[in-house]
Design a protein around this motif. Sequence first.
Motif, PDB file in Angstrom:
ATOM      1  N   UNK A  97       1.427   9.903   9.555  1.00 21.92           N
ATOM      2  CA  UNK A  97       0.818   9.014  10.593  1.00 21.92           C
ATOM      3  C   UNK A  97      -0.524   8.843   9.859  1.00 21.92           C
ATOM      4  N   UNK A  98      -0.652   7.582  10.228  1.00 21.28           N
ATOM      5  CA  UNK A  98      -2.431   7.061   9.990  1.00 21.28           C
ATOM      6  C   UNK A  98      -3.645   7.461  11.075  1.00 21.28           C
ATOM      7  N   UNK A  99      -4.258   8.069  11.227  1.00 16.55           N
ATOM      8  CA  UNK A  99      -5.014   8.971  12.551  1.00 16.55           C
ATOM      9  C   UNK A  99      -5.966   7.766  12.145  1.00 16.55           C
ATOM     10  N   UNK A 100      -6.410   6.680  11.754  1.00 20.36           N
ATOM     11  CA  UNK A 100      -6.514   5.200  12.338  1.00 20.36           C
ATOM     12  C   UNK A 100      -6.347   4.418  12.713  1.00 20.36           C
ATOM     13  N   UNK A 101      -5.445   4.400  11.873  1.00 19.74           N
ATOM     14  CA  UNK A 101      -4.424   2.417  12.783  1.00 19.74           C
ATOM     15  C   UNK A 101      -3.640   2.919  13.354  1.00 19.74           C
ATOM     16  N   UNK A 102      -3.004   3.954  13.084  1.00 22.11           N
ATOM     17  CA  UNK A 102      -1.910   4.327  14.227  1.00 22.11           C
ATOM     18  C   UNK A 102      -0.027   4.656  13.675  1.00 22.11           C
ATOM     19  N   UNK A 107      -9.462  -1.822  -1.619  1.00 22.28           N
ATOM     20  CA  UNK A 107      -9.542  -1.329  -0.341  1.00 22.28           C
ATOM     21  C   UNK A 107      -8.458  -1.319  -0.400  1.00 22.28           C
ATOM     22  N   UNK A 108      -7.062  -0.052   1.138  1.00 24.83           N
ATOM     23  CA  UNK A 108      -6.226  -0.006   1.191  1.00 24.83           C
ATOM     24  C   UNK A 108      -5.198  -1.124   2.368  1.00 24.83           C
ATOM     25  N   UNK A 109      -4.157  -1.127   2.452  1.00 27.41           N
ATOM     26  CA  UNK A 109      -3.330  -1.410   3.420  1.00 27.41           C
ATOM     27  C   UNK A 109      -2.750  -0.598   3.747  1.00 27.41           C
ATOM     28  N   UNK A 110      -2.422  -0.484   5.124  1.00 27.00           N
ATOM     29  CA  UNK A 110      -1.330   0.647   5.918  1.00 27.00           C
ATOM     30  C   UNK A 110       0.036  -0.386   5.559  1.00 27.00           C
ATOM     31  N   UNK A 111       1.481   0.416   5.478  1.00 28.26           N
ATOM     32  CA  UNK A 111       2.400  -0.277   5.369  1.00 28.26           C
ATOM     33  C   UNK A 111       3.528   0.110   6.067  1.00 28.26           C
ATOM     34  N   UNK A 112       4.067  -0.045   7.282  1.00 35.00           N
ATOM     35  CA  UNK A 112       5.319   0.586   8.155  1.00 35.00           C
ATOM     36  C   UNK A 112       6.143   1.683   6.836  1.00 35.00           C
ATOM     37  N   UNK A 113       6.663   2.752   6.908  1.00 35.87           N
ATOM     38  CA  UNK A 113       7.557   3.174   6.187  1.00 35.87           C
ATOM     39  C   UNK A 113       8.737   4.150   7.033  1.00 35.87           C
ATOM     40  N   UNK A 114       9.549   4.630   6.326  1.00 34.29           N
ATOM     41  CA  UNK A 114      10.839   5.288   7.368  1.00 34.29           C
ATOM     42  C   UNK A 114      10.047   6.714   6.533  1.00 34.29           C
ATOM     43  N   UNK A 115      10.902   7.350   7.696  1.00 32.28           N
ATOM     44  CA  UNK A 115      10.235   9.182   7.916  1.00 32.28           C
ATOM     45  C   UNK A 115      10.805   9.421   6.374  1.00 32.28           C
ATOM     46  N   UNK A 116      12.000   9.368   6.052  1.00 31.93           N
ATOM     47  CA  UNK A 116      12.945  10.120   5.102  1.00 31.93           C
ATOM     48  C   UNK A 116      11.864   9.956   3.871  1.00 31.93           C
ATOM     49  N   UNK A 117      10.979   9.169   3.287  1.00 35.96           N
ATOM     50  CA  UNK A 117       9.731   9.128   2.713  1.00 35.96           C
ATOM     51  C   UNK A 117       8.664   9.662   2.499  1.00 35.96           C
ATOM     52  N   UNK A 118       8.911  11.111   1.112  1.00 37.35           N
ATOM     53  CA  UNK A 118       8.127  11.832   1.828  1.00 37.35           C
ATOM     54  C   UNK A 118       6.670  11.498   1.677  1.00 37.35           C
TER      55      UNK A 118
END
Length: 790
Positions: A686-691, A671-682
């Motif tokens: 935007x995650x449509x489900x988790x926001x 399974x997967x986990x969302x982690x925040x990252x800077x916009x400079x990372x290619x």
Amino acid sequence: MTTEESDLLYKKTLHGRLGFVVLLKFFQNEGHFPEHCREIPEAVLGYLANQIGVSGDNLSQYEFTGRTGKRDQTEILSFLGIRRANKNDKSEFAKALLTAMLPSDPTFNALQDYAIHWFRNRYIEPPGSARLERLIRSTTHTFETDLFNRIAKDLNPNTKKLLDGLLNVAEDNADGSSALSNPFSSVSWLKDDTGKVGLDRILQAVEKINYLRDLSIPGELLASLPAKWLQKYYRRASTESAWELRRHPDVICYALVAVFCWQRQMEITDNLIDLLIQVVHNVGKCVENKIDKKLLEDLKLVHGKTGLLFKLAEVAVEQPEGIIKDVLYPKVSLETLKNLVKEYKSSGKAYQEEVHQVVWRSYGNHYRRMIVPLLDTLEFRSNNSKHTPVLDAVNHLKSNREYRGQYFTDIDDIPVVGVVKFKRFDTVIEQDKDGDDRINRINYEIEVLQALRERLRSKEIWVVGACRYRNPDEDLPGDFSSNSDAYYEALNLPKNPEDLIEKLKTALEKALKHTNKEIPKNPWVKIIPTGKNRIRITPQEPQAEPENLAGLKAEIFNRWPATGLLDVLKEADLRVNFTQLFQSSRQRETLDQNTIQKRLLLSLFALGTNAGLKRIAASGDEASYKELLHIRHSFLEKNTLREAIAQVANATLAVRLPQIWGEGTTSCASDSTKIGAWDQNLMTEWHVRYGGRGVMIYWHVEAQSVCIYSQLKRCSSSEVASMIEGVLRHKADIDIQKSYTDTHGQSEVGFAFCHLLGFNLMPRLKGVASQKSTCRKKAAVLVTPILIPY
């Protein structure tokens, strides 16, 4: 011990007997003699002492490197028929090491194991540990020197001159202070990869790749060299400044910079393709989100539209000459009719036309400025003639990049079929006032880019000079055409596709019959005769907590009430010694192993906990920030980190007690986990489900909760590919036969690949009532849901 071995103990003292037996058995098992009694495990020592009837304490009186030890070693070698290594043996071993092992850049421990097996198979005593280490390091140095010479020799004088110019741009001083005079055409300029996705960043990347192409680095030569060594040199050059690179001898300097520029060119090409795919995606998606937001603010659903239509028709028939506001509005209010118009415009063809108009304006005024330089820079190819129309269409866009007209009137030479989707023909091909066909330029360009994006993502179209988007034929083993039978046999698959399809049909038919027979007997599953969702699954009660779990938690807390993560990491390394896997990207390292080990653990802890190197360095006097940064740049690398994780996981699996944890498992869950990252990372999306913006970490965990593999992925990328990759690439000592995942980790294509690769995909289907099992005439799709509650 055999009778012959026991006869060798005649006339030996008690401690001499034990030392002789230890030397004999150690050599038979390890291939070399021990140098100290600490190398002998206590259990083994006790067992051998008991066999010959002496005390294990007698071994402390035995001198392994003394005259007695050397005399016993000579006697053992004569008994086993093994001779001492001479100069020719060492030379032959060095040649074997150069050809068989060093191209794959193995660890030093792997080279030592190879050396011991090489000498053992030839009945030769290997050199002592110190001499063997010198021999291996000398051979490795010879291999690297040859690589550097081959690379530097193939560089033409003009390329060397350009590389000198690249390094002579003032970047920093010896003390690290900045002295940058011209940021362009320098090493730091090539390394820089910051900033949000936009026109300026795309133009900068295009400028970099054009500069790297002008260097004329011999790509064919570098492509033929060992990939792991090139990656190592790329990491090394990436972490060194221009001042550090200039300090190397010319051969090493030119080789390192050439490898860096060649690898960096492929990396930037991949980034440009990612940018192209992302920009084309944004052309339509951002517009849809904007329109959807506006419509949701205004939209009011109207219920009973059939009844309203009847009322309007009835009044219109009865009073055809009446005034609308006097006749219709009393029956259906003006506000209701406005809502009906809004609802119609928010769905169906009207909605699609509005989206298309906004896309048209957005692309023509903004995105086209990004697309044109990308298409001019990238060279697209395909191995399938089916995709030739898309390539021709892209070439047409390149040749007409300066054209500003609204329509293409000469449409005979413009590829449309195989490029534009059939349902979009009306928006691309229009008719003028004379009834002649013409192509709407902007609409056509948008359709071409959408077709190109789809084929780039599936590698049906590839890009020259890329790495991840390279020719898919290069992903096959080099000897696949000549040795295909062995590969098919390894996968246990027939070469004839018809045989495979027939086998799949038979298996699917059998599975469907079994499902049809067993479902009525399953107390947890009910088939509803009517309705849309006809499969109903009864949820099970959660399992009771084990009786001893609370006591086990309490005992662990009593023994280790305040154990830090760094202590756990250190203890794991003391037991497993995973830090030995990390090797420096430099030719030699002056730090001793204990210092490297300590700083490696601190760096891994800083990065793994996201505390950061600066904070860890500031917490004590073990190492400064610069020292930890050196370890981070020189030792830490993704593939080595994966090997270290696998080693820790394997050690965890090995120490488990079967009576507590059960026998070895053959399944894993992912399974997967969302982690925040800077916009400079290619990879940030935007995650449509988790926001929120970020990336995804996809985990593979075996049945007893040990993570065996993890990987980084985009928020919008398929989880099916990540699921398959983890099953194939993990290095844990388990043979995975079943992979459990959720709805997002499965698809029909996923089922097919899992079946071909030899493991079962077991998804937890969210909408199990809407799933279907189908058997087609010429192919079978193995999508038989498992109708049990999870």
